[in-house]
Design a protein around this motif. Sequence first.
Motif, PDB file in Angstrom:
ATOM      1  N   LEU A  37       0.856  -1.178   0.000  1.00 46.97           N
ATOM      2  CA  LEU A  37       0.000   0.000   0.000  1.00 46.97           C
ATOM      3  C   LEU A  37       0.895   1.231   0.000  1.00 46.97           C
ATOM      4  CD1 LEU A  37      -2.483  -0.939   2.884  1.00 46.97           C
ATOM      5  CD2 LEU A  37      -2.651  -1.518   0.475  1.00 46.97           C
ATOM      6  N   GLU A  38       0.569   2.164  -0.846  1.00 42.94           N
ATOM      7  CA  GLU A  38       1.317   3.418  -0.898  1.00 42.94           C
ATOM      8  C   GLU A  38       0.356   4.486  -1.383  1.00 42.94           C
ATOM      9  OE1 GLU A  38       3.662   6.082  -0.183  1.00 42.94           O
ATOM     10  OE2 GLU A  38       4.589   4.158   0.233  1.00 42.94           O
ATOM     11  N   GLN A  39       0.635   5.736  -1.041  1.00 43.49           N
ATOM     12  CA  GLN A  39      -0.277   6.827  -1.385  1.00 43.49           C
ATOM     13  C   GLN A  39      -0.521   6.944  -2.881  1.00 43.49           C
ATOM     14  OE1 GLN A  39       0.994  10.486   0.425  1.00 43.49           O
ATOM     15  NE2 GLN A  39       0.340   9.838   2.454  1.00 43.49           N
ATOM     16  N   THR A  40       0.477   6.684  -3.676  1.00 44.87           N
ATOM     17  CA  THR A  40       0.292   6.757  -5.120  1.00 44.87           C
ATOM     18  C   THR A  40       0.546   5.393  -5.741  1.00 44.87           C
ATOM     19  OG1 THR A  40       2.589   7.358  -5.579  1.00 44.87           O
ATOM     20  CG2 THR A  40       1.054   9.181  -5.186  1.00 44.87           C
ATOM     21  N   ALA A  41      -0.236   5.078  -6.748  1.00 40.64           N
ATOM     22  CA  ALA A  41      -0.099   3.788  -7.417  1.00 40.64           C
ATOM     23  C   ALA A  41       1.278   3.650  -8.060  1.00 40.64           C
ATOM     24  CB  ALA A  41      -1.196   3.622  -8.462  1.00 40.64           C
ATOM     25  N   SER A  42       1.837   4.730  -8.594  1.00 39.99           N
ATOM     26  CA  SER A  42       3.148   4.643  -9.245  1.00 39.99           C
ATOM     27  C   SER A  42       4.239   4.296  -8.236  1.00 39.99           C
ATOM     28  CB  SER A  42       3.490   5.953  -9.968  1.00 39.99           C
ATOM     29  OG  SER A  42       3.550   7.024  -9.057  1.00 39.99           O
ATOM     30  N   ARG A  43       4.151   4.838  -7.039  1.00 38.41           N
ATOM     31  CA  ARG A  43       5.136   4.512  -5.996  1.00 38.41           C
ATOM     32  C   ARG A  43       4.979   3.062  -5.546  1.00 38.41           C
ATOM     33  NH1 ARG A  43       7.945   8.672  -2.751  1.00 38.41           N
ATOM     34  NH2 ARG A  43       9.189   7.472  -1.306  1.00 38.41           N
ATOM     35  N   ALA A  44       3.750   2.581  -5.468  1.00 43.13           N
ATOM     36  CA  ALA A  44       3.505   1.175  -5.112  1.00 43.13           C
ATOM     37  C   ALA A  44       4.069   0.254  -6.188  1.00 43.13           C
ATOM     38  CB  ALA A  44       2.009   0.933  -4.919  1.00 43.13           C
ATOM     39  N   ARG A  45       3.855   0.608  -7.463  1.00 45.29           N
ATOM     40  CA  ARG A  45       4.379  -0.213  -8.567  1.00 45.29           C
ATOM     41  C   ARG A  45       5.901  -0.277  -8.548  1.00 45.29           C
ATOM     42  NH1 ARG A  45       0.156   2.311 -11.348  1.00 45.29           N
ATOM     43  NH2 ARG A  45       1.590   3.816 -12.254  1.00 45.29           N
ATOM     44  N   ALA A  46       6.551   0.798  -8.134  1.00 43.40           N
ATOM     45  CA  ALA A  46       8.009   0.812  -8.048  1.00 43.40           C
ATOM     46  C   ALA A  46       8.503  -0.229  -7.047  1.00 43.40           C
ATOM     47  CB  ALA A  46       8.504   2.203  -7.672  1.00 43.40           C
ATOM     48  N   VAL A  47       7.752  -0.442  -5.971  1.00 44.12           N
ATOM     49  CA  VAL A  47       8.121  -1.445  -4.975  1.00 44.12           C
ATOM     50  C   VAL A  47       7.969  -2.852  -5.559  1.00 44.12           C
ATOM     51  CG1 VAL A  47       7.544  -2.415  -2.704  1.00 44.12           C
ATOM     52  CG2 VAL A  47       7.472   0.064  -3.055  1.00 44.12           C
ATOM     53  N   ALA A  48       6.996  -3.036  -6.418  1.00 44.79           N
ATOM     54  CA  ALA A  48       6.660  -4.368  -6.933  1.00 44.79           C
ATOM     55  C   ALA A  48       7.511  -4.817  -8.114  1.00 44.79           C
ATOM     56  CB  ALA A  48       5.188  -4.404  -7.333  1.00 44.79           C
ATOM     57  N   ARG A  49       8.312  -3.951  -8.681  1.00 43.31           N
ATOM     58  CA  ARG A  49       9.039  -4.289  -9.909  1.00 43.31           C
ATOM     59  C   ARG A  49       9.899  -5.543  -9.801  1.00 43.31           C
ATOM     60  NH1 ARG A  49      10.068   1.655 -10.845  1.00 43.31           N
ATOM     61  NH2 ARG A  49       8.351   2.190 -12.210  1.00 43.31           N
ATOM     62  N   ALA A  50      10.520  -5.766  -8.664  1.00 40.71           N
ATOM     63  CA  ALA A  50      11.424  -6.911  -8.519  1.00 40.71           C
ATOM     64  C   ALA A  50      10.679  -8.245  -8.501  1.00 40.71           C
ATOM     65  CB  ALA A  50      12.257  -6.765  -7.244  1.00 40.71           C
ATOM     66  N   TRP A  51       9.443  -8.255  -8.050  1.00 40.96           N
ATOM     67  CA  TRP A  51       8.667  -9.495  -7.895  1.00 40.96           C
ATOM     68  C   TRP A  51       7.246  -9.301  -8.420  1.00 40.96           C
ATOM     69  CZ3 TRP A  51      10.978 -13.888  -6.132  1.00 40.96           C
ATOM     70  CH2 TRP A  51      12.208 -13.743  -5.500  1.00 40.96           C
ATOM     71  N   PRO A  52       7.055  -9.014  -9.680  1.00 45.19           N
ATOM     72  CA  PRO A  52       5.708  -8.719 -10.178  1.00 45.19           C
ATOM     73  C   PRO A  52       4.735  -9.894 -10.056  1.00 45.19           C
ATOM     74  CG  PRO A  52       7.253  -8.956 -11.987  1.00 45.19           C
ATOM     75  CD  PRO A  52       8.061  -8.958 -10.728  1.00 45.19           C
ATOM     76  N   ASP A  53       5.254 -11.104  -9.959  1.00 38.43           N
ATOM     77  CA  ASP A  53       4.372 -12.269  -9.812  1.00 38.43           C
ATOM     78  C   ASP A  53       3.970 -12.511  -8.357  1.00 38.43           C
ATOM     79  OD1 ASP A  53       7.106 -12.893  -9.354  1.00 38.43           O
ATOM     80  OD2 ASP A  53       6.669 -15.034  -9.523  1.00 38.43           O
ATOM     81  N   ARG A  54       4.646 -11.866  -7.409  1.00 37.94           N
ATOM     82  CA  ARG A  54       4.372 -12.090  -5.986  1.00 37.94           C
ATOM     83  C   ARG A  54       3.855 -10.848  -5.265  1.00 37.94           C
ATOM     84  NH1 ARG A  54       4.149 -16.426  -3.614  1.00 37.94           N
ATOM     85  NH2 ARG A  54       5.237 -18.186  -4.447  1.00 37.94           N
ATOM     86  N   ILE A  55       4.134  -9.654  -5.823  1.00 37.52           N
ATOM     87  CA  ILE A  55       3.761  -8.416  -5.145  1.00 37.52           C
ATOM     88  C   ILE A  55       2.641  -7.715  -5.906  1.00 37.52           C
ATOM     89  CG2 ILE A  55       4.549  -6.160  -4.335  1.00 37.52           C
ATOM     90  CD1 ILE A  55       7.358  -7.292  -4.082  1.00 37.52           C
ATOM     91  N   GLU A  56       1.532  -7.502  -5.205  1.00 36.39           N
ATOM     92  CA  GLU A  56       0.402  -6.744  -5.748  1.00 36.39           C
ATOM     93  C   GLU A  56       0.470  -5.332  -5.185  1.00 36.39           C
ATOM     94  OE1 GLU A  56      -3.363  -8.736  -5.223  1.00 36.39           O
ATOM     95  OE2 GLU A  56      -2.322 -10.665  -5.125  1.00 36.39           O
ATOM     96  N   THR A  57      -0.047  -4.382  -5.923  1.00 40.71           N
ATOM     97  CA  THR A  57       0.040  -2.989  -5.493  1.00 40.71           C
ATOM     98  C   THR A  57      -1.336  -2.366  -5.332  1.00 40.71           C
ATOM     99  OG1 THR A  57       0.137  -2.156  -7.759  1.00 40.71           O
ATOM    100  CG2 THR A  57       2.232  -2.731  -6.717  1.00 40.71           C
ATOM    101  N   LEU A  58      -1.378  -1.389  -4.451  1.00 39.92           N
ATOM    102  CA  LEU A  58      -2.614  -0.652  -4.240  1.00 39.92           C
ATOM    103  C   LEU A  58      -2.270   0.779  -3.839  1.00 39.92           C
ATOM    104  CD1 LEU A  58      -5.685  -0.606  -4.053  1.00 39.92           C
ATOM    105  CD2 LEU A  58      -5.490  -1.452  -1.722  1.00 39.92           C
ATOM    106  N   GLY A  59      -2.707   1.733  -4.644  1.00 37.70           N
ATOM    107  CA  GLY A  59      -2.559   3.137  -4.284  1.00 37.70           C
ATOM    108  C   GLY A  59      -3.633   3.484  -3.269  1.00 37.70           C
ATOM    109  N   LEU A  60      -3.222   3.713  -2.025  1.00 35.10           N
ATOM    110  CA  LEU A  60      -4.164   3.976  -0.944  1.00 35.10           C
ATOM    111  C   LEU A  60      -3.487   4.868   0.086  1.00 35.10           C
ATOM    112  CD1 LEU A  60      -6.697   1.890   0.760  1.00 35.10           C
ATOM    113  CD2 LEU A  60      -4.751   2.428   2.192  1.00 35.10           C
ATOM    114  N   ASN A  61      -4.163   5.895   0.521  1.00 38.12           N
ATOM    115  CA  ASN A  61      -3.628   6.779   1.545  1.00 38.12           C
ATOM    116  C   ASN A  61      -4.053   6.239   2.909  1.00 38.12           C
ATOM    117  OD1 ASN A  61      -2.838   8.799   3.257  1.00 38.12           O
ATOM    118  ND2 ASN A  61      -3.648  10.464   2.011  1.00 38.12           N
ATOM    119  N   ALA A  62      -3.149   5.521   3.561  1.00 37.81           N
ATOM    120  CA  ALA A  62      -3.461   4.908   4.858  1.00 37.81           C
ATOM    121  C   ALA A  62      -3.645   5.935   5.967  1.00 37.81           C
ATOM    122  CB  ALA A  62      -2.355   3.925   5.246  1.00 37.81           C
TER     123      ALA A  62
END
Length: 146
Positions: A37-62
């Motif tokens: 979870l990250e405030q912006t979807a683009s920042r969340a996607r940056a975290v997931a780049r290394a493991w796109p098959d294991r890491i799902e992303t969600l742009g959400l302001n916690a």
Amino acid sequence: MNGGLSDKTVMIAAAGCDAGRCLADACAQAGARVVVLEQTASRARAVARAWPDRIETLGLNALRPDHCDRLGAVWDATPLDLLLHLQPLRMPRRPGAAISAIPALSRALLPGLAVGAGRVIAVFRAPGPGARAEDLALRVNGVVTV
């Protein structure tokens, strides 16, 4: 991290900080399904780049309780094994908002945590030995108190 996370679901709130990226990578490498979870979807996607098959992303302001409530309504009773709160690391200049986001998101995901017998961990940065006085001080509304 050991193989104890294999086939588990781990959610990392405010995953866009360095610690979040490292934790997401380690959990994915250990076999977990990771939701970042990250405030912006683009920042969340940056975290997931290394493991796109294991890491799902969600742009959400916690930091917004209404966003947490909406996620909880959608997540419902989907099993959640581990919820990692990194808001205090990701937003060190907003300690009150970061800390209040922890119970809001945890409460919203409580049904999934119950089904998954999940754990909740909040991560904070603490000054180390020999830290400067300003690093040991508590800042509230710009005022430093020791």
